[in-house]
Design an enzyme around this catalytic site. Structure first.
Site, PDB file in Angstrom:
ATOM      1  N   ARG A 358       0.817  -1.215   0.000  1.00 35.58           N
ATOM      2  CA  ARG A 358       0.000   0.000   0.000  1.00 35.58           C
ATOM      3  C   ARG A 358       0.849   1.262   0.000  1.00 35.58           C
ATOM      4  O   ARG A 358       0.550   2.217  -0.706  1.00 35.58           O
ATOM      5  CB  ARG A 358      -0.905   0.010   1.240  1.00 35.58           C
ATOM      6  CG  ARG A 358      -1.991  -1.015   1.221  1.00 35.58           C
ATOM      7  CD  ARG A 358      -2.658  -1.130   2.585  1.00 35.58           C
ATOM      8  NE  ARG A 358      -3.267   0.121   3.008  1.00 35.58           N
ATOM      9  CZ  ARG A 358      -4.475   0.540   2.636  1.00 35.58           C
ATOM     10  NH1 ARG A 358      -5.185  -0.199   1.809  1.00 35.58           N
ATOM     11  NH2 ARG A 358      -4.976   1.666   3.086  1.00 35.58           N
ATOM     12  N   VAL A 480      -7.727  -0.582  -5.540  1.00 40.49           N
ATOM     13  CA  VAL A 480      -7.115  -1.817  -5.040  1.00 40.49           C
ATOM     14  C   VAL A 480      -6.525  -1.628  -3.646  1.00 40.49           C
ATOM     15  O   VAL A 480      -6.240  -0.513  -3.214  1.00 40.49           O
ATOM     16  CB  VAL A 480      -6.026  -2.337  -6.009  1.00 40.49           C
ATOM     17  CG1 VAL A 480      -6.624  -2.642  -7.354  1.00 40.49           C
ATOM     18  CG2 VAL A 480      -4.890  -1.337  -6.149  1.00 40.49           C
ATOM     19  N   GLU A 481      -6.330  -2.756  -2.957  1.00 36.69           N
ATOM     20  CA  GLU A 481      -5.765  -2.806  -1.608  1.00 36.69           C
ATOM     21  C   GLU A 481      -6.466  -1.827  -0.667  1.00 36.69           C
ATOM     22  O   GLU A 481      -5.830  -1.079   0.080  1.00 36.69           O
ATOM     23  CB  GLU A 481      -4.252  -2.551  -1.659  1.00 36.69           C
ATOM     24  CG  GLU A 481      -3.520  -3.651  -2.416  1.00 36.69           C
ATOM     25  CD  GLU A 481      -2.023  -3.654  -2.176  1.00 36.69           C
ATOM     26  OE1 GLU A 481      -1.602  -3.220  -1.097  1.00 36.69           O
ATOM     27  OE2 GLU A 481      -1.286  -4.097  -3.057  1.00 36.69           O
ATOM     28  N   GLY A 482      -7.778  -1.856  -0.710  1.00 33.28           N
ATOM     29  CA  GLY A 482      -8.587  -0.967   0.118  1.00 33.28           C
ATOM     30  C   GLY A 482      -8.978   0.262  -0.667  1.00 33.28           C
ATOM     31  O   GLY A 482      -8.155   1.137  -0.928  1.00 33.28           O
TER      32      GLY A 482
END
Length: 812
Positions: A358, A480-482
């Protein structure tokens, strides 16, 4: 909660003072010969008063415990994962720029520099961005080169055959790839973040390391990580629909798993997948070795029952992305990452490695976008003319370019600092969330500004288009990724308040202790709450004092003061200190909401904006301090800092106007008094003025050291190879010189010399080539077939055939 307990605290302090007075008088009376019966009476009074204080503390503790929702096991694990550092300093209200400069120093080794200059450039030369996007894949030559040069094993230690590169090196490699081909950026990023190469290096069994790491390092096995499912997107770790049960078959312990994963990057070509599963052990077969919960399994592509290969098509991106599925798949315990003892340990693995995915990989793409727009679009705006004037002279273009430039510096600065933090062996969960949300959003804004400026040349696809694929890729990074909305409005402050506040974690822990330990819990709670209140009062008075000082400094500051680097640093660090105290005070006031805070996402989103602006402000000053001496860096740093300070101020102001909860009006009043003691007068920050905006734009559209800084780590094709970005950059000095000659000729009212005419002709020829867009005879396979007539033209022929007069003018 804060206000009501403050009253109790005040009473408690008063009682304590009285108790001390009684004890002191007791000593004096004893010395004066007071009867024993009187002294006993006084001691009894003291005990009564102390008991009363204890009773009040217990009553408040029980009330607080009642309004605070229980923390789940998953939340408890998350609170214990990762590290805290500079984020804690911001929540404390007094961060230090000098601490950042002393502690975090981004750097590359000679080996890493050589890889950037050679292997990365060669990989870029093998990739035609337009062809990749049309074919939806790389050539085998490109895949083989990435494998041979260990692009997929950059973070794997050298002892296992990897490159063992630093985080700074990986970030710069990803950013350089993004200046040329975003699909290459995404493809290389995944194995070097949540691979699961790094998970194996940290947590794998010896047998797993010996088998998988060399194969991952040399690209024999391309990895992917399967976490997200149809019912668990941003809440991916809920693992809904990804269940496994511990079983024993033929004397061997393992799990039977069913799962349905989607959005898994590299899954269609992966040789091994790290699979996130929710493990349960209803029959107690683990016997204390490992536990239930989030577990990671390692499955090779040919594992019985595993289905991989189907593809998604994220917008127009070409990187491999697809599904991972299976029903009742038998997984031996040897395939659990880390072995049986790591069953239920997936959260720890995931959260600690997530900081790199992230906080590093995704921002690197935004850095690539920032460098590409600053250099290529900056050059294009000087080369492209309308109304016989370079469009760089138009005010709207200048505004867009200056905003892209300052957002670019912010993104580069934040990324360099984040890389150095990770290379310092830290895993800051809150800062990584700030970086992901802020940098991908700024990256999207930068590309949008570039698209607006490049206009038609940015929307017509083909080899000459250097913006379109980036424009379609950045929104993917947002999700993506949250997803950014979730990250901003819930995760950053939800984690930050509990993890980074100097006293809150111990206080919350006390509220979760069992009733059998109530006396101990009350003591911890009381001690920590006293510290919270003291912390709040300190930040209140710091906010008032710093706010008044900052207002005076801002109102009396010259618009050109930034040109002195020392004064620039001194002024902006003081503004960030003021804003940090404002933020810390607001964070303290959030505890008046108790457990309701997690549902107040509008408030948390505004505080996330403030926290992000403050952190990136310090990162920008950190960057300026390290890179001082570059012509024009003061101007773009000033532009960036003014934006960030205004962002933080506006976010805090909106929070003060909309503070929720039963005690919201009280908290709002306290916040306004502390953050803005003189109302609008103590909200002095505003956006950059037009003079500064024009100066930043000028620096970005003419040869300057600032342009050279942005051009660092941008892929440049060799001389003589057609490549739009490289050609724009190389043409800029020629066109600027030709424009100066033309201006001189107009001013002097004369004809050009032979040399001057040649330079003008060279610039005109370059302009004519570089403003062209691609044209295709056929866009589809069907169109290229012999005899094909477009459906619309078929209809035209049919209708004309039915008319008596078939043409307006007859030819031949």
């Amino acid at each position: 909660m804060l206000t009501s307990y403050s009253r109790t605290l005040s009473k408690s302090k008063t009682t304590s003072v009285r108790t001390l007075s009684v004890l002191a008088n007791s000593n004096l009376n004893k010395q004066a010969g007071v009867p024993v019966s009187s002294r006993r009476h006084q001691v009894q009074q003291t005990r009564t008063l102390l008991g009363l204080v204890d009773a009040i503390d217990k009553r408040v503790y029980r009330w607080a415990r009642g309004v605070m929702p229980a923390i789940s096991k998953t939340e408890q694990i998350a609170l214990g994962c990762g590290t805290i550092g500079f984020d804690r300093d911001i929540f404390g209200g007094s961060p230090s720029l000098q601490h950042l400069l002393d502690t975090y120093k981004p750097k590359l080794t000679e080996e890493e520099k050589s890889f950037l200059d050679n292997q990365v450039d060669h990989l870029c030369s093998l990739l035609n961005d337009h062809d990749v996007s049309m074919q939806k894949d790389f050539t085998k030559e490109a895949w083989d080169y990435m494998r041979d040069e260990r692009f997929f094993g950059m973070k794997i230690p050298k002892e296992w055959g990897g490159l063992g590169f630093s985080t700074q090196a990986v970030s710069m490699i990803l950013a350089k790839l993004a200046t040329h081909c975003f699909d290459a950026n995404a493809t290389v990023a995944v194995p070097n973040s949540l691979g699961p190469g790094e998970l194996l290096a940290r947590y794998g069994t010896q047998d797993q390391k010996e088998y998988f790491l060399p194969r991952l390092a040399d690209g024999t096995l391309i990895p992917c990580f399967g976490l997200t499912g149809p019912h668990s997107g941003s809440d991916a770790t809920s693992l809904i629909g990804s269940d496994c049960i511990v079983e024993e078959r033929d004397g061997q312990l393992g799990v039977k798993a069913s799962f349905k994963k989607r959005y898994i990057t590299l899954a269609p070509v992966a040789g091994v997948v790290g699979l996130g599963l929710n493990l349960s052990d209803p029959n107690g077969l683990l016997k204390g070795q490992g536990e239930e919960g989030f577990t990671v399994a390692l499955l090779e592509r040919d594992h019985p029952g595993l289905r991989m290969g189907s593809r998604h098509m994220p917008l127009n991106a070409a990187f491999m992305n697809g599904t991972v599925e299976g029903e009742d798949v038998w997984i031996p315990m040897d395939c659990i990452l880390g072995g049986q003892e790591r069953c239920g340990y997936g959260w720890h693995m995931f959260v600690e490695c997530l900081a790199e995915g992230r906080g590093v990989s995704l921002p690197a793409g935004s850095v690539g976008a920032a460098r590409g727009v600053a250099t290529a679009v900056g050059a294009y705006s000087r080369i492209r003319k309308q109304f016989r004037v370079p469009i760089a002279e138009f005010g709207g273009i200048q505004e867009a370019l200056a905003n892209a430039g300052s957002d670019g510096v912010i993104t580069i600065a934040g990324t360099d600092l984040m890389n150095a933090i990770v290379d310092n062996h830290e895993a800051p969960m809150v800062i990584s969330s700030v970086m992901k949300q802020n940098c991908t959003e700024r990256g999207r804004r930068i590309v949008e500004q570039g698209m607006d400026i490049a206009a038609g040349s940015a929307i017509c696809r083909g080899n000459n288009n250097y913006m379109g694929n980036a424009y379609m890729s950045l929104p993917i990074a947002i999700t993506v990724e949250g997803a950014n909305i979730m990250t901003r409005s819930f995760q950053i402050i939800g984690q930050g308040l509990t993890r980074c506040h100097p006293h809150m974690l111990d206080l919350i822990t006390s509220l979760q202790m069992p009733k059998s330990e109530e006396n101990k819990a009350v003591a911890i709670f009381t001690s920590q709450f006293h510290k919270v209140v003291k912390h709040g009062l300190t930040n209140f008075f710091q906010s008032v004092g710093r706010g008044l000082g900052a207002t005076v400094a801002t109102k009396t500051r010259s618009k050109t003061a930034y040109k002195n680097g020392d004064k620039l640093l001194d002024y902006h660090e003081k503004q960030l200190l003021r804003l940090s105290a404002n933020f810390a005070l607001t964070a303290d006031l959030c505890f008046s909401l108790g457990g309701r805070l997690k549902f107040e996402e509008l408030l948390m989103g505004r505080l996330a904006d403030a926290l992000g602006a403050i952190f990136l402000g310090y990162a920008t000053l950190h960057h300026y301090s390290r890179r001082r001496g570059i012509e024009g860096l003061e101007a773009v740093t000033e532009h960036a800092m003014l934006k960030l300070e205004a962002e933080a101020q506006d976010a805090l102001h909106e929070a003060s106007k909309n503070f929720p909860g039963p005690l919201g009006p009280v908290a709002s009043t306290v916040m306004k008094m502390g953050c803005f003691p003189l109302g609008n007068m103590t909200r002095p920050y505003d956006k950059p003025n037009d003079t500064l905006t024009k100066e930043v734009s000028r620096l970005m559209t003419t040869p300057s050291e600032l342009r050279e800084m942005f051009q660092e780590n941008v892929y440049m094709a060799p001389e003589g190879v057609t490549h739009q970005v490289s050609d724009l950059i190389r043409a800029l000095p020629v066109c600027v010189e030709a424009d100066k000659i033309a201006s001189t000729l107009r001013r002097e009212k004369r004809q050009p010399t032979e040399e001057e005419a040649a330079k003008i002709a060279q610039a005109d020829a370059l302009r004519d080539v570089l403003i062209q867009v691609d044209v295709f005879e056929n866009l589809t396979t069907e169109e290229s077939q012999e005899g094909y007539i477009r459906p619309a033209l078929q209809g035209t022929e049919e209708r004309l055939a039915a008319l008596e007069r078939k043409e307006f003018v007859k030819y031949g």
